[in-house]
Design an enzyme around this catalytic site. Structure first.
Site, PDB file in Angstrom:
ATOM      1  CG  ASN A 109      -1.891  -0.546   1.548  1.00  0.00           C
ATOM      2  OD1 ASN A 109      -1.505  -1.679   1.877  1.00  0.00           O
ATOM      3  ND2 ASN A 109      -1.413   0.558   2.112  1.00  0.00           N
ATOM      4  CG  PHE A 113       4.055  -7.285   5.512  1.00  0.00           C
ATOM      5  CD1 PHE A 113       3.987  -5.943   5.187  1.00  0.00           C
ATOM      6  CD2 PHE A 113       4.474  -7.644   6.796  1.00  0.00           C
ATOM      7  CE1 PHE A 113       4.319  -4.964   6.127  1.00  0.00           C
ATOM      8  CE2 PHE A 113       4.800  -6.681   7.733  1.00  0.00           C
ATOM      9  CZ  PHE A 113       4.721  -5.337   7.398  1.00  0.00           C
ATOM     10  CG  ASN A 137      10.106  -1.507   5.467  1.00  0.00           C
ATOM     11  OD1 ASN A 137       9.642  -2.502   6.015  1.00  0.00           O
ATOM     12  ND2 ASN A 137       9.588  -0.299   5.628  1.00  0.00           N
ATOM     13  CG  ASN A 175      -2.817  -3.344   5.807  1.00  0.00           C
ATOM     14  OD1 ASN A 175      -3.945  -3.062   6.208  1.00  0.00           O
ATOM     15  ND2 ASN A 175      -2.094  -2.531   5.059  1.00  0.00           N
ATOM     16  CB  THR A 176       0.949  -7.769   9.553  1.00  0.00           C
ATOM     17  OG1 THR A 176       1.297  -7.786   8.171  1.00  0.00           O
ATOM     18  CG2 THR A 176       1.443  -9.052  10.207  1.00  0.00           C
ATOM     19  CE  LYS A 215       6.590   3.515   6.706  1.00  0.00           C
ATOM     20  NZ  LYS A 215       6.657   3.173   5.289  1.00  0.00           N
ATOM     21  CG  ASN A 244       3.219   2.060   7.737  1.00  0.00           C
ATOM     22  OD1 ASN A 244       2.503   2.046   6.726  1.00  0.00           O
ATOM     23  ND2 ASN A 244       4.111   1.126   8.002  1.00  0.00           N
TER      24      ASN A 244
HETATM   25  C1  LIG Z   1      -0.016   0.169  -1.673  1.00  0.00           C
HETATM   26  C2  LIG Z   1       0.865   0.508  -0.505  1.00  0.00           C
HETATM   27  C3  LIG Z   1       1.709  -0.452   0.013  1.00  0.00           C
HETATM   28  C4  LIG Z   1       2.541  -0.146   1.089  1.00  0.00           C
HETATM   29  N1  LIG Z   1       3.378  -1.106   1.588  1.00  0.00           N
HETATM   30  C5  LIG Z   1       4.220  -0.795   2.604  1.00  0.00           C
HETATM   31  C6  LIG Z   1       5.131  -1.749   3.099  1.00  0.00           C
HETATM   32  O1  LIG Z   1       5.215  -2.883   2.618  1.00  0.00           O
HETATM   33  N2  LIG Z   1       5.930  -1.391   4.136  1.00  0.00           N
HETATM   34  C7  LIG Z   1       5.893  -0.126   4.698  1.00  0.00           C
HETATM   35  O2  LIG Z   1       6.657   0.153   5.619  1.00  0.00           O
HETATM   36  N3  LIG Z   1       5.045   0.808   4.223  1.00  0.00           N
HETATM   37  C8  LIG Z   1       4.227   0.503   3.203  1.00  0.00           C
HETATM   38  N4  LIG Z   1       3.370   1.451   2.725  1.00  0.00           N
HETATM   39  C9  LIG Z   1       3.322   2.787   3.378  1.00  0.00           C
HETATM   40  C10 LIG Z   1       4.179   3.808   2.616  1.00  0.00           C
HETATM   41  O3  LIG Z   1       5.529   3.449   2.648  1.00  0.00           O
HETATM   42  C11 LIG Z   1       4.021   5.192   3.265  1.00  0.00           C
HETATM   43  O4  LIG Z   1       4.599   5.155   4.550  1.00  0.00           O
HETATM   44  C12 LIG Z   1       2.574   5.622   3.391  1.00  0.00           C
HETATM   45  O5  LIG Z   1       1.852   5.319   2.207  1.00  0.00           O
HETATM   46  C13 LIG Z   1       2.431   7.118   3.678  1.00  0.00           C
HETATM   47  O6  LIG Z   1       3.039   7.884   2.673  1.00  0.00           O
HETATM   48  P1  LIG Z   1       2.204   8.544   1.437  1.00  0.00           P
HETATM   49  O7  LIG Z   1       1.063   9.320   2.049  1.00  0.00           O
HETATM   50  O8  LIG Z   1       3.222   9.377   0.764  1.00  0.00           O
HETATM   51  O9  LIG Z   1       1.726   7.423   0.616  1.00  0.00           O
HETATM   52  C14 LIG Z   1       2.525   1.161   1.643  1.00  0.00           C
HETATM   53  C15 LIG Z   1       1.677   2.135   1.109  1.00  0.00           C
HETATM   54  C16 LIG Z   1       0.855   1.831   0.033  1.00  0.00           C
HETATM   55  C17 LIG Z   1      -0.043   2.899  -0.532  1.00  0.00           C
END
Ligand SMILES: Cc1cc2nc3c(=O)[nH]c(=O)nc-3n(C[C@H](O)[C@H](O)[C@H](O)COP(=O)(O)O)c2cc1C
Length: 333
Positions: A109, A113, A137, A175-176, A215, A244
């Site tokens: 992804n 934000f 968050n 992504n920022t 984080k 993350n």
């Molecule tokens: C579509 C998407 C959007 C995400 N947006 C955020 C976010 O806004 N802020 C954040 O701290 N992590 C964000 N994450 C990261 C998740 O919170 C998580 O830390 C990361 O996906 C790893 O965990 P997973 O392997 O279980 O997905 C996002 C992940 C995905 C897939």
């Protein structure tokens, strides 16, 4: 049952199916259908002074604006983290910005934000029924330079203090542009010093302590990770979320989406994430609790994170691929 739903959702464009799935969960909740789900026996634990009914939480990013908190809790989560919330609304990156790597059980992804900003989220929180553990968050707007990032985080802290069980300082989204530079020792020290001072002030004014959780990214060198762990200890940070998404592409080069920019999550992140937890745990020596987020896809991966030193685990990609039964499976593992 989830297998069937997933077959249908995976036919659609990923971002569309994300919204559709959340809307469907919400309708089921409104109709009382989520109460038919298997009840999850409580497995309580206390972390950061907070009492969690079970140790499985929803990771940030799924409910960016706090629109679905009550419905998501009804799936059985022990805690929910909303956001990342930025002070002002912003649209995020152009679409497409979300990719499913089905054979690898992964997602890339680069949402950037996308969110409705603090004022909108406050209206949602005012309507929320949930009284359990809520993480919020917070991040900075894309057009806020790093030199002024602290103002954005302070705005988030002040706005959400009364609603948050804990606040997550997100300095690790890939992504920022430039955000992860806030993990450099000097910048991180300056940022966290200011936020801890504000935490102390708000605690006195509001008569409520809200733990601050940082984080971090999975892509740090061993030295960088040790340096960050030292800063977290010196600053007396209350918790750390590891991790993350990753900018690495190990294990996914077969996918047609491997070269899409963004953060990779899911199964290919699992081993890297566990190594980060192990190193953090060795350094922090249980002085700061670790929340695992990255590649928790089943009971085995959850157990590995807990054995590596995590006290809580969060799901995102695992929930997409394996459905809500994962919550009860992990909570009892
Ligand atoms: C579509 C998407 C959007 C995400 N947006 C955020 C976010 O806004 N802020 C954040 O701290 N992590 C964000 N994450 C990261 C998740 O919170 C998580 O830390 C990361 O996906 C790893 O965990 P997973 O392997 O279980 O997905 C996002 C992940 C995905 C897939």
């Amino acid at each position: 049952m989830y297998w069937l739903i997933k077959q249908a959702l995976f036919q659609l464009n990923p971002e569309r199916s994300h919204h559709l799935a959340l809307a469907a969960i919400n309708i089921c909740y409104q109709l009382g259908l989520t109460s038919l789900l298997k009840k999850i026996p409580p497995t309580p634990c206390t972390v950061m002074g907070l009492n969690f009914p079970n140790r499985v939480g929803l990771a940030a990013g799924m409910d960016k604006n706090g629109d679905y908190i009550d419905a998501l809790v009804a799936l059985g989560f022990g805690f929910i983290e909303i956001g990342t919330v930025t002070p002002r609304p912003q649209t995020g990156n152009p679409r497409p910005r979300l990719f499913r790597l089905v054979n690898q059980a992964a997602i890339i992804n680069r949402m950037g934000f996308n969110g409705k900003g603090i004022d909108y989220v406050l209206t949602r929180l005012a309507k929320m029924r949930y009284r359990g553990i809520l993480g919020i968050n917070i991040g900075k707007n894309r057009d806020t330079p790093n030199e002024r990032a602290v103002d954005d985080y302070l705005a988030g802290m002040r706005a959400f203090w009364r609603y948050a069980s804990y606040l997550t300082i997100n300095v690790s989204s890939p992504n920022t542009s430039g955000l992860r530079d806030l993990q450099h020792i000097e910048q991180l020290t300056a940022l966290l010093t200011a936020l801890k001072a504000e935490q102390t002030r708000l605690q006195q004014v509001e008569n409520k302590y809200v733990p601050l959780v940082v984080k971090i990214a999975p892509d740090l060198s061993t030295t960088e990770l040790d340096d960050i762990a030292n800063v977290l200890l010196t600053q007396k940070i209350d918790g750390v979320i590891a991790t993350n998404t990753t900018i690495k592409r190990d294990g996914v080069m077969d996918s047609p989406y491997a070269n899409e920019a963004g953060g990779l999550s899911g199964k290919p992140l699992d081993a890297l994430n566990t190594r980060v937890i192990q190193q953090l745990h060795a350094h922090l020596q249980k002085k700061i609790p670790i929340i695992a987020s990255g590649g928790v896809m089943d009971t085995t991966s959850a157990r590995e994170k807990i054995n590596a030193g995590a006290q809580l685990v969060q799901l995102y990609t695992g929930l997409i691929y394996n459905g809500p039964s994962l919550i009860s499976d992990i909570s009892s593992c």
